[in-house]
Design a protein around this motif. Structure first.
Motif, PDB file in Angstrom:
ATOM      1  N   ALA A 314      -6.356  -6.028  -2.582  1.00 44.98           N
ATOM      2  CA  ALA A 314      -5.983  -6.415  -1.214  1.00 44.98           C
ATOM      3  C   ALA A 314      -4.541  -6.062  -0.886  1.00 44.98           C
ATOM      4  CB  ALA A 314      -6.201  -7.916  -1.019  1.00 44.98           C
ATOM      5  N   GLU A 315      -3.805  -5.559  -1.876  1.00 45.45           N
ATOM      6  CA  GLU A 315      -2.406  -5.196  -1.649  1.00 45.45           C
ATOM      7  C   GLU A 315      -2.280  -3.704  -1.342  1.00 45.45           C
ATOM      8  OE1 GLU A 315      -0.282  -6.480  -5.124  1.00 45.45           O
ATOM      9  OE2 GLU A 315      -1.319  -8.426  -5.157  1.00 45.45           O
ATOM     10  N   ASN A 316      -1.077  -3.290  -1.001  1.00 45.49           N
ATOM     11  CA  ASN A 316      -0.832  -1.882  -0.691  1.00 45.49           C
ATOM     12  C   ASN A 316      -0.614  -1.128  -2.001  1.00 45.49           C
ATOM     13  OD1 ASN A 316      -0.267   0.519   0.664  1.00 45.49           O
ATOM     14  ND2 ASN A 316       1.923   0.038   0.808  1.00 45.49           N
ATOM     15  N   ILE A 317      -1.687  -0.567  -2.547  1.00 47.68           N
ATOM     16  CA  ILE A 317      -1.609   0.158  -3.818  1.00 47.68           C
ATOM     17  C   ILE A 317      -1.318   1.619  -3.539  1.00 47.68           C
ATOM     18  CG2 ILE A 317      -2.873   0.820  -5.904  1.00 47.68           C
ATOM     19  CD1 ILE A 317      -4.632  -1.665  -5.480  1.00 47.68           C
ATOM     20  N   THR A 318      -0.267   2.135  -4.168  1.00 45.37           N
ATOM     21  CA  THR A 318       0.110   3.531  -3.963  1.00 45.37           C
ATOM     22  C   THR A 318      -0.173   4.356  -5.220  1.00 45.37           C
ATOM     23  OG1 THR A 318       2.371   3.248  -4.784  1.00 45.37           O
ATOM     24  CG2 THR A 318       1.975   2.763  -2.450  1.00 45.37           C
ATOM     25  N   LEU A 319      -0.212   5.664  -5.048  1.00 46.09           N
ATOM     26  CA  LEU A 319      -0.386   6.555  -6.191  1.00 46.09           C
ATOM     27  C   LEU A 319       0.767   6.390  -7.173  1.00 46.09           C
ATOM     28  CD1 LEU A 319      -1.719  10.033  -4.994  1.00 46.09           C
ATOM     29  CD2 LEU A 319      -2.748   8.489  -6.667  1.00 46.09           C
ATOM     30  N   TYR A 374      -8.044 -10.689   4.640  1.00 51.45           N
ATOM     31  CA  TYR A 374      -8.109 -11.169   3.261  1.00 51.45           C
ATOM     32  C   TYR A 374      -8.292 -10.023   2.268  1.00 51.45           C
ATOM     33  CZ  TYR A 374      -9.551 -13.855  -0.807  1.00 51.45           C
ATOM     34  OH  TYR A 374      -9.639 -14.389  -2.061  1.00 51.45           O
ATOM     35  N   VAL A 375      -9.115  -9.035   2.596  1.00 49.74           N
ATOM     36  CA  VAL A 375      -9.384  -7.938   1.650  1.00 49.74           C
ATOM     37  C   VAL A 375      -8.398  -6.778   1.795  1.00 49.74           C
ATOM     38  CG1 VAL A 375     -11.830  -8.518   1.502  1.00 49.74           C
ATOM     39  CG2 VAL A 375     -11.065  -6.776   3.161  1.00 49.74           C
ATOM     40  N   GLY A 376      -7.403  -6.913   2.703  1.00 44.38           N
ATOM     41  CA  GLY A 376      -6.358  -5.892   2.749  1.00 44.38           C
ATOM     42  C   GLY A 376      -6.337  -5.017   3.985  1.00 44.38           C
TER      43      GLY A 376
END
Length: 408
Positions: A314-319, A374-376
């Motif tokens: 749910a977070e901002n996942i980056t490469l 909730y899921v991002g």
């Protein structure tokens, strides 16, 4: 004043002194069992043999504590109260000293191979002060008999002379089969958890808990049952490490463990402590099973990325985040991820978010806007577009179809 009951009295003196006590009422089989389970080397511990114990017990003076020390400085305490005779399990007054023990064994013409067995035996005994034990027991006696006079103290020497022992045939060989069997079972338990083998789990746990109790080598009896809290703690630690080695996220392991420990901390019943521990181990093993299915054929580097996505979907996942976790370049990560999972990194993140959104939509409790955030996906319209690409329908349509299918 307490009403005397032999079982209650034994429980009190055992719990308060920290040393187990044996109740002897002229039944010699009790002394035979005591010798079998407590005496490691009969030739060097004669006062723990049936004949010597019987001799002392048959001539006990009232209101007297008898303390017996063997060659190793291991002691036992014997006394009578209410016409019952009480014999403590062995205890030690000093910590293990290898040099001293080697000298004792050598002077008795014993083999050096006995030293590890002696150390295992010695370090399994409680470190206690006989003076403090006698004071505690006296206080308990006074709670039953307030007018009871103070007990005298008589130290006893070993019953057999050293010269007599030297003339005996001392052909004792160290037997470590018990230790090997215990480690074999622990390794089997670790393998069962690491493989996610739910079918064999209950049998493996039962074997470990019951092994010491049913083993011929009773000197180390009860590794897991003698102290339930400590024994179950050992099992939980083994299970946690096995699950970690199998690739389960340490965060997931910690959540499962802490949930179990929280319940155990408020529980006094041994049966419940065992049950909660078994549930925790089963939950960890189930996580391993799911992990094995999910990550079959996945390399450790990509596995770490997948675990990170599952925990932080749910977070901002980056490469860049995933490159740091996997120690790979962006190009290499992108290529390897798609090759091993069959999908791109960002499609995998989308699928993880939408998978959780599906469960929430089916529950029907949260609004779709709440689920999106909730899921991002804070942007509701974007969430609807992404969800349609995942499920083929919009979130609203999916919820309606689910409700219709379930007659709601």
């Amino acid at each position: 004043m307490l009403n005397y009951n032999a079982q209650d009295f034994m429980t009190l003196i055992s719990n308060i002194t920290g040393c187990r006590f044996c109740h002897f009422r002229d039944d010699e089989s009790v002394l035979e069992e005591y010798e079998r389970t407590q005496c490691l080397i009969p030739q060097l511990q004669p006062m723990m043999r049936k004949e010597e114990l019987l001799s002392v017990c048959s001539s006990l003076e009232k209101r007297t504590f008898y303390r017996i020390l063997d060659s190793f400085g291991i002691g036992i305490l014997i006394f009578s109260f209410m016409d019952d005779k009480w014999i403590s399990s062995p205890f030690i007054r000093k910590e293990w000293n290898r040099d001293n023990m080697e000298r004792i064994l050598a002077s008795a013409a014993m083999k050096a191979s006995m030293l590890p067995s002696l150390e295992l035996y010695y370090t399994s005994l409680p470190l206690l002060s006989s003076t403090r034990m006698m004071k505690l027991i006296m206080a308990i006696i006074n709670s039953y008999s307030p007018m009871e006079e103070e007990y005298d103290f008589v130290p006893l020497e070993e019953g057999m002379a050293l010269e007599k022992r030297k003339n005996q045939s001392l052909d004792l060989n160290a037997d470590y089969s018990f230790i090997y069997r215990r480690y074999d079972m622990e390794n089997r338990f670790l393998r069962v958890v690491k493989e996610g083998n739910i079918d064999e789990l209950d049998t493996s746990i039962k074997d470990m808990v019951d092994f010491s109790q049913n083993s011929d080598s009773t000197l180390f009896t009860g590794l897991y049952r003698k102290n339930i809290s400590s024994g179950m703690s050992v099992l939980r630690t083994l299970a946690r490490k096995a699950a970690e080695d199998a690739g389960v996220s340490v965060i997931t392991i910690d959540i499962i463990t802490q949930r179990a420990v929280q319940k155990i901390d408020s529980e006094m019943r041994q049966s419940e402590i065992i049950r909660i521990t078994k549930e925790m181990i089963r939950e960890l093993t189930e996580e391993v099973r799911k992990e094995n299915i999910l990550l079959k054929g996945i390399s450790p580097s990509i596995s770490r990325c997948i675990n990170h996505i599952r925990l932080h979907y749910a977070e901002n996942i980056t490469l860049s985040d995933l490159c740091s976790i996997s120690s790979m370049s962006k190009a290499n990560l992108t290529r390897r991820f798609q090759k091993e999972t069959g999908t791109t990194v960002f499609t995998y993140i989308r699928n993880a978010r939408c998978h959780h959104a599906v469960a929430l939509l089916e529950e029907g409790v949260l609004t779709i806007k709440e689920i999106a955030g909730y899921v991002g996906y804070p942007d509701y319209n974007y969430f609807s577009k992404v969800f349609r690409s995942y499920a083929g329908v919009s979130p609203v349509e999916y919820r309606k179809e689910h409700l219709n299918r379930n007659g709601r």
